[in-house]
Motif scaffolding. Structure first.
Motif, PDB file in Angstrom:
ATOM      1  N   ASP A  24      37.521  15.877  54.536  1.00  0.00           N
ATOM      2  CA  ASP A  24      37.879  17.270  54.786  1.00  0.00           C
ATOM      3  C   ASP A  24      38.717  17.790  53.621  1.00  0.00           C
TER       4      ASP A  24
ATOM      5  N   LEU B  25      40.400  20.288  53.250  1.00  0.00           N
ATOM      6  CA  LEU B  25      41.624  20.974  53.659  1.00  0.00           C
ATOM      7  C   LEU B  25      42.759  19.998  53.955  1.00  0.00           C
ATOM      8  N   LYS B  26      42.444  18.713  54.038  1.00  0.00           N
ATOM      9  CA  LYS B  26      43.461  17.704  54.302  1.00  0.00           C
ATOM     10  C   LYS B  26      44.263  17.416  53.031  1.00  0.00           C
ATOM     11  N   GLU B  27      45.535  17.119  53.219  1.00  0.00           N
ATOM     12  CA  GLU B  27      46.419  16.887  52.070  1.00  0.00           C
ATOM     13  C   GLU B  27      45.992  15.683  51.244  1.00  0.00           C
ATOM     14  N   SER B  28      45.467  14.656  51.893  1.00  0.00           N
ATOM     15  CA  SER B  28      45.095  13.430  51.190  1.00  0.00           C
ATOM     16  C   SER B  28      43.666  13.449  50.658  1.00  0.00           C
TER      17      SER B  28
ATOM     18  N   ARG C 273      40.581  13.881  48.226  1.00  0.00           N
ATOM     19  CA  ARG C 273      40.446  13.710  46.787  1.00  0.00           C
ATOM     20  C   ARG C 273      39.073  14.173  46.341  1.00  0.00           C
TER      21      ARG C 273
END
Length: 264
Positions: free
Chosen positions: A115, A117-120, A122
């Motif tokens: 996803d 939109l997720k911080e992690s 890449r």
């Protein structure tokens, strides 16, 4: 004493050919994988579905792990974002340091954040193993590098672009090789006589060397090497101070051998 280019000892043809013999079969298998995915994507009136494609890729990967004697530590297909989304159909082998708890014959799917939109998350399309073959349309070797995403060890990643209809990039197929295992295979092949022999990638980084002063992943620095790496011409070339080193590409692998005086 001044050494002229004529006195430079080139790597033997057998040495260069034997290095290509290590990598060309891997690329041949990747070409077969690419063909399978391309045929899957070309089916008329069908929508690409990761639930369908992943088992096909996994079957190929399992066969590769079984035949690799521990050299292959990761493999699979990575989708272009518009094809299957941000998706890695990628598996790690039991020999992989990142696959703790698995038997040597076991494999596991690499779990990643898909996803954006997720911080992690890449963006893998910015990484060399994707970016270069996507740009050139050709086979590519990335590394050696420490692959913190998949392997946690020095790795060579061999990738090949996959197309739909011959022009639309839909992903890459790839195989991760253990540098430690490759080193055990390559060193006996570096038959350069009394001179040191070093295998480098297209960026000039050391893959393996008989010169103990040159560590895996180090950047080899010789006058004229950067210009030579930019030239795909396969001919033997003298390099360095007084032309004491030689340079030769290893077939279509994207690797080259530099041979030169043994260190004192």
């Amino acid at each position: 004493m001044t050494i002229t280019p004529e006195q430079t000892t080139p790597p033997t043809d057998a040495c260069v050919a034997s290095i290509a013999d290590v990598f060309d079969p891997v690329f041949s298998r990747l070409e077969q994988w690419a063909d399978l995915v391309e045929r899957y994507a070309a089916r008329p009136d069908s929508v690409a579905d990761r639930a369908e494609l992943d088992p096909l890729v996994e079957q190929l990967v399992r066969r590769e792990f079984a035949d690799s004697d521990g050299c292959v530590i990761g493999a699979g297909f990575v989708s272009a974002p518009h094809f299957l989304g941000w998706h890695l159909a990628w598996w790690l082998g039991g020999q992989n340091a990142a696959s703790q708890g698995l038997p040597a014959t076991g494999i596991r799917h690499l779990e990643t954040v898909e996803d954006p939109l997720k911080e992690s998350f890449r963006d893998y399309t910015a990484l060399e193993w994707w970016r270069v073959p996507a740009h050139t349309g050709r086979r590519h070797i990335t590394g050696p590098y420490v692959d913190y995403l998949c392997t946690d060890e020095y790795t060579l990643t061999l990738t090949l672009p996959v197309y739909r209809g011959g022009t639309e990039l839909i992903g890459v197929v790839g195989i991760d090789l253990s540098v430690d295992e490759i080193e055990r295979d390559l060193v006996p092949r570096l038959d350069a006589g009394a001179v040191a022999a070093t295998v480098i990638n297209a960026s000039g980084r050391v893959v393996v060397s008989t010169d103990a002063h040159l560590a895996t992943g180090a950047l080899l620095r010789l006058p004229g090497l950067t210009e030579r790496l930019a030239d795909p011409t396969p001919a033997f070339t003298a390099l360095g101070p007084d032309g004491a080193h030689s340079f030769q590409w290893c077939g279509r692998t994207g690797l080259a051998v530099v041979a030169g005086p043994a260190p004192s």
